[in-house]
Design an enzyme around this catalytic site. Structure first.
Site, mmCIF file in Angstrom:
data_model
loop_
_atom_site.group_PDB
_atom_site.id
_atom_site.type_symbol
_atom_site.label_atom_id
_atom_site.label_comp_id
_atom_site.label_asym_id
_atom_site.label_seq_id
_atom_site.Cartn_x
_atom_site.Cartn_y
_atom_site.Cartn_z
ATOM 1 N N LYS A 89 6.961 23.659 -12.276
ATOM 2 C CA LYS A 89 6.122 22.476 -12.074
ATOM 3 C C LYS A 89 5.767 22.341 -10.583
ATOM 4 C CE LYS A 89 4.925 17.949 -13.328
ATOM 5 N NZ LYS A 89 5.160 16.720 -14.049
ATOM 6 N N GLU A 112 9.920 20.682 -23.575
ATOM 7 C CA GLU A 112 9.142 20.821 -22.322
ATOM 8 C C GLU A 112 9.643 22.021 -21.506
ATOM 9 O OE1 GLU A 112 6.474 19.248 -21.217
ATOM 10 O OE2 GLU A 112 6.418 17.288 -22.211
ATOM 11 N N GLU A 171 -4.469 17.278 -9.792
ATOM 12 C CA GLU A 171 -5.002 17.726 -11.079
ATOM 13 C C GLU A 171 -6.497 18.017 -11.041
ATOM 14 O OE1 GLU A 171 -2.799 16.189 -14.330
ATOM 15 O OE2 GLU A 171 -4.433 16.519 -15.729
ATOM 16 N N HIS A 223 0.176 20.267 -25.292
ATOM 17 C CA HIS A 223 -0.060 18.820 -25.233
ATOM 18 C C HIS A 223 -1.358 18.391 -25.898
ATOM 19 C CE1 HIS A 223 3.296 18.936 -22.533
ATOM 20 N NE2 HIS A 223 3.260 17.649 -22.318
ATOM 21 N N ARG A 226 0.803 -1.238 0.000
ATOM 22 C CA ARG A 226 0.000 0.000 0.000
ATOM 23 C C ARG A 226 0.828 1.276 0.000
ATOM 24 N NH1 ARG A 226 -2.916 -3.172 3.506
ATOM 25 N NH2 ARG A 226 -4.722 -4.087 2.472
ATOM 26 N N ASN A 240 -0.316 21.343 -19.434
ATOM 27 C CA ASN A 240 -0.607 20.687 -20.710
ATOM 28 C C ASN A 240 -0.502 21.620 -21.903
ATOM 29 O OD1 ASN A 240 -0.926 17.975 -20.244
ATOM 30 N ND2 ASN A 240 -2.949 18.294 -19.362
ATOM 31 N N ARG A 282 -3.520 22.384 -12.522
ATOM 32 C CA ARG A 282 -2.415 21.573 -13.041
ATOM 33 C C ARG A 282 -2.510 21.370 -14.551
ATOM 34 N NH1 ARG A 282 0.396 16.450 -9.851
ATOM 35 N NH2 ARG A 282 1.766 15.833 -11.533
ATOM 36 N N HIS A 293 -0.522 15.449 -28.026
ATOM 37 C CA HIS A 293 -0.986 14.081 -27.747
ATOM 38 C C HIS A 293 -1.698 13.484 -28.953
ATOM 39 C CE1 HIS A 293 -0.939 14.534 -23.105
ATOM 40 N NE2 HIS A 293 0.119 13.888 -23.534
ATOM 41 N N LYS A 308 3.107 11.853 -10.247
ATOM 42 C CA LYS A 308 2.271 11.008 -11.115
ATOM 43 C C LYS A 308 3.087 9.795 -11.517
ATOM 44 C CE LYS A 308 -0.488 14.150 -13.873
ATOM 45 N NZ LYS A 308 -0.936 14.336 -15.254
ATOM 46 N N HIS A 361 8.007 12.523 -27.537
ATOM 47 C CA HIS A 361 6.963 13.283 -26.853
ATOM 48 C C HIS A 361 7.210 14.794 -26.993
ATOM 49 C CE1 HIS A 361 3.991 14.422 -23.930
ATOM 50 N NE2 HIS A 361 4.916 15.011 -23.191
HETATM 51 N N1 LIG Z 1 4.946 11.064 -14.463
HETATM 52 C C1 LIG Z 1 4.885 12.171 -15.131
HETATM 53 O O1 LIG Z 1 4.458 13.207 -14.624
HETATM 54 C C2 LIG Z 1 5.353 12.180 -16.548
HETATM 55 C C3 LIG Z 1 5.558 13.403 -17.204
HETATM 56 C C4 LIG Z 1 6.059 13.380 -18.496
HETATM 57 C C5 LIG Z 1 6.358 12.173 -19.113
HETATM 58 N N2 LIG Z 1 6.155 10.996 -18.438
HETATM 59 C C6 LIG Z 1 6.459 9.711 -19.065
HETATM 60 O O2 LIG Z 1 7.854 9.645 -19.319
HETATM 61 C C7 LIG Z 1 8.089 8.744 -20.384
HETATM 62 C C8 LIG Z 1 9.108 9.347 -21.334
HETATM 63 O O3 LIG Z 1 10.308 9.576 -20.625
HETATM 64 P P1 LIG Z 1 11.702 9.754 -21.363
HETATM 65 O O4 LIG Z 1 11.563 10.713 -22.457
HETATM 66 O O5 LIG Z 1 12.706 9.989 -20.290
HETATM 67 O O6 LIG Z 1 11.903 8.345 -22.104
HETATM 68 P P2 LIG Z 1 12.673 7.005 -21.687
HETATM 69 O O7 LIG Z 1 12.592 6.740 -20.245
HETATM 70 O O8 LIG Z 1 12.179 5.952 -22.609
HETATM 71 O O9 LIG Z 1 14.194 7.352 -22.062
HETATM 72 C C9 LIG Z 1 14.549 7.616 -23.404
HETATM 73 C C10 LIG Z 1 15.747 6.776 -23.841
HETATM 74 O O10 LIG Z 1 16.939 7.312 -23.284
HETATM 75 C C11 LIG Z 1 17.681 6.293 -22.629
HETATM 76 N N3 LIG Z 1 18.444 6.951 -21.569
HETATM 77 C C12 LIG Z 1 17.993 7.373 -20.370
HETATM 78 N N4 LIG Z 1 18.945 8.055 -19.735
HETATM 79 C C13 LIG Z 1 20.041 8.065 -20.520
HETATM 80 C C14 LIG Z 1 21.337 8.620 -20.411
HETATM 81 N N5 LIG Z 1 21.684 9.371 -19.365
HETATM 82 N N6 LIG Z 1 22.213 8.405 -21.428
HETATM 83 C C15 LIG Z 1 21.850 7.689 -22.531
HETATM 84 N N7 LIG Z 1 20.630 7.162 -22.694
HETATM 85 C C16 LIG Z 1 19.731 7.343 -21.702
HETATM 86 C C17 LIG Z 1 16.642 5.325 -22.183
HETATM 87 O O11 LIG Z 1 17.193 4.047 -21.918
HETATM 88 C C18 LIG Z 1 15.685 5.333 -23.379
HETATM 89 O O12 LIG Z 1 16.182 4.500 -24.391
HETATM 90 C C19 LIG Z 1 6.750 8.484 -21.023
HETATM 91 O O13 LIG Z 1 6.310 7.180 -20.675
HETATM 92 C C20 LIG Z 1 5.834 9.524 -20.407
HETATM 93 O O14 LIG Z 1 4.486 9.071 -20.298
HETATM 94 C C21 LIG Z 1 5.668 10.992 -17.186
HETATM 95 ZN ZN LIG Z 2 4.828 16.417 -21.641
#
Ligand SMILES: NC(=O)c1ccc[n+]([C@@H]2O[C@H](COP(=O)([O-])OP(=O)(O)OC[C@H]3O[C@@H](n4cnc5c(N)ncnc54)[C@H](O)[C@@H]3O)[C@@H](O)[C@H]2O)c1
Ligand SMILES: [Zn+2]
Length: 366
Positions: A225, A183, A235, A246, A119, A243, A239, A250, A141, A263
């Site tokens: 943020k 972003e 949200e 977005h 939990r 977006n 919040r 999206h 999130k 993204h």
């Molecule tokens: N929780 C939230 O509030 C929130 C907000 C925005 C996005 N997200 C989520 O985040 C995800 C996207 O995140 P992302 O863009 O970091 O993608 P990701 O985690 O897939 O990373 C992108 C690529 O970079 C590689 N990588 C990571 N760090 C590295 C480094 N230092 N050197 C070399 N390679 C590296 C990873 O292995 C991957 O191949 C999505 O699933 C999205 O939904 C969540």
């Molecule tokens: Zn975003």
């Protein structure tokens, strides 16, 4: 070191930012000393940077690790189950600690595992992509994708600390760095003119950007943020200003099945689309529109949009989980540093924005 407080009462935490901060992780996490910890990462990040994380953490106490497969397609039940299994096999109790070491995918999966195991147990984020540093690591999130929809399963579960070491970005592929930069630019348009200007004068793709400037930009984005999340943790309303860019972004990701754009690239296009709608409504001055669009283009090339049928984008917009009664909610800039939220944007306005985006394509094609 820069410190951004996220003031959420009993769930408050600090985002610490600094080059080389990984080396002092044991000091930053001293209050959590003696707790058994599970590091969640993927093999790519671990092979590049695992030792740098492990060395300081070993001073804190017992440490195990689980690696999940790399890629958005693995932000799924199987990866979540792998982390739950590792927590169970390691025998972590309610005082256990999860440490997420990776990009947004690792962070979302690890955080959701921490939110659901017994939990909810404590977790710490050590983001390794720019997108994760400025966006996903702050705000609590967490979640995974469902085969039917992205981020369908999730929770709000704030971390106990976020530790950002921008030197990790030295190995990040340029396109991933750009993705995060869109972003950051979004945050500038939202509420920080100085941040927007800083990005506009940064080297394209942020390659070789001055360390201090990079740290300041990450800190500014995290501060924006944090301020929004403090006022609206779950949200309820405010919040959604985050977006900005977005709504169309999206939809572009959906119609191209998440294969064409990163993204951030989709958000970059969405930022131009939203700014155009605002400009056409007379909410945003023409010169400000031009500056925002030039700021987006400055960050680097983006995949094309002109071959995407407008009808498909409009259908995707109606299905957006943030749509109100079938009408997409738009965040529209009124200046560089201010926005309004509107749910009355009509279809012809969106079509027009898509045409303007397509006409700018030649300036930015990758
Ligand atoms: N929780 C939230 O509030 C929130 C907000 C925005 C996005 N997200 C989520 O985040 C995800 C996207 O995140 P992302 O863009 O970091 O993608 P990701 O985690 O897939 O990373 C992108 C690529 O970079 C590689 N990588 C990571 N760090 C590295 C480094 N230092 N050197 C070399 N390679 C590296 C990873 O292995 C991957 O191949 C999505 O699933 C999205 O939904 C969540
Ligand atoms: Zn975003």
């Amino acid at each position: 070191m820069l410190e951004i407080p996220v003031d959420l009462g009993a769930r408050a935490y600090t985002v610490s930012i600094g080059h080389g901060l990984l080396g002092s992780l044991n000091e930053l996490m001293a209050p959590l000393q003696g707790r058994r910890a599970l590091v969640v990462s993927n093999s790519r990040v671990w092979s590049l940077h695992g030792q740098r994380l492990e060395r300081p953490l070993q001073k804190l106490g017992s440490l195990t690790r689980v690696l999940i497969p790399d890629g958005e397609e693995h932000k799924d039940q199987a990866s979540l189950a792998a982390v739950h299994d590792a927590l169970w096999k390691t025998g972590l109790g309610r005082d256990g600690l999860v440490i997420a070491f990776g990009g947004g995918v690792v962070g979302d999966v690890a955080g959701f595992a921490a939110a659901t195991y017994m939990r909810g147990i404590d977790w710490v984020q050590v983001p390794t992509t720019l997108l994760a540093m400025v966006d996903s690591s702050v705000g609590g999130k967490v979640g995974i994708n469902h085969p039917g929809a992205k981020n369908l399963l999730g929770a709000f579960h704030q971390p106990r600390a976020v530790v950002i070491d921008p030197s990790l970005l030295e190995t990040l592929p340029r396109r991933q760095c750009q993705s995060g930069a869109y972003e950051v630019l979004k945050c500038g348009v939202l509420s920080d003119r100085a941040l927007f200007k800083a990005l506009h004068s940064a080297p394209a793709g942020l390659t070789g950007w001055d360390r201090v400037e990079l740290e300041n930009a990450i800190a500014s984005a995290c501060r924006i943020k944090a301020e929004v999340v403090e006022k609206d943790e779950r949200e309820g309303g405010l919040r959604r200003v985050l977006n900005l860019g977005h709504t169309i972004g999206h939809a572009l990701e959906t119609v191209t099945r998440y294969r064409r754009f990163t993204h951030g690239e989709a958000v970059g296009w969405g930022l131009i689309g939203a700014s155009w709608i605002a400009r056409r409504r007379g909410l945003l001055a023409e010169a400000a529109f031009d500056t925002i669009a030039a700021g987006v283009d400055h960050l680097g090339p983006r995949p094309r949009v002109s071959d995407i049928a407008a009808d498909k984008v409009l259908t995707a917009l109606k299905g957006d989980k943030k749509a109100r009664g079938g009408r997409a909610v738009f965040v529209l800039p009124t200046r560089i540093g201010g926005v309004v939220v509107r749910d009355d944007v009509a279809l012809p306005e969106i079509r027009h924005a898509l045409r303007v985006m397509a006409s700018r394509e030649a300036l930015t094609r990758r």
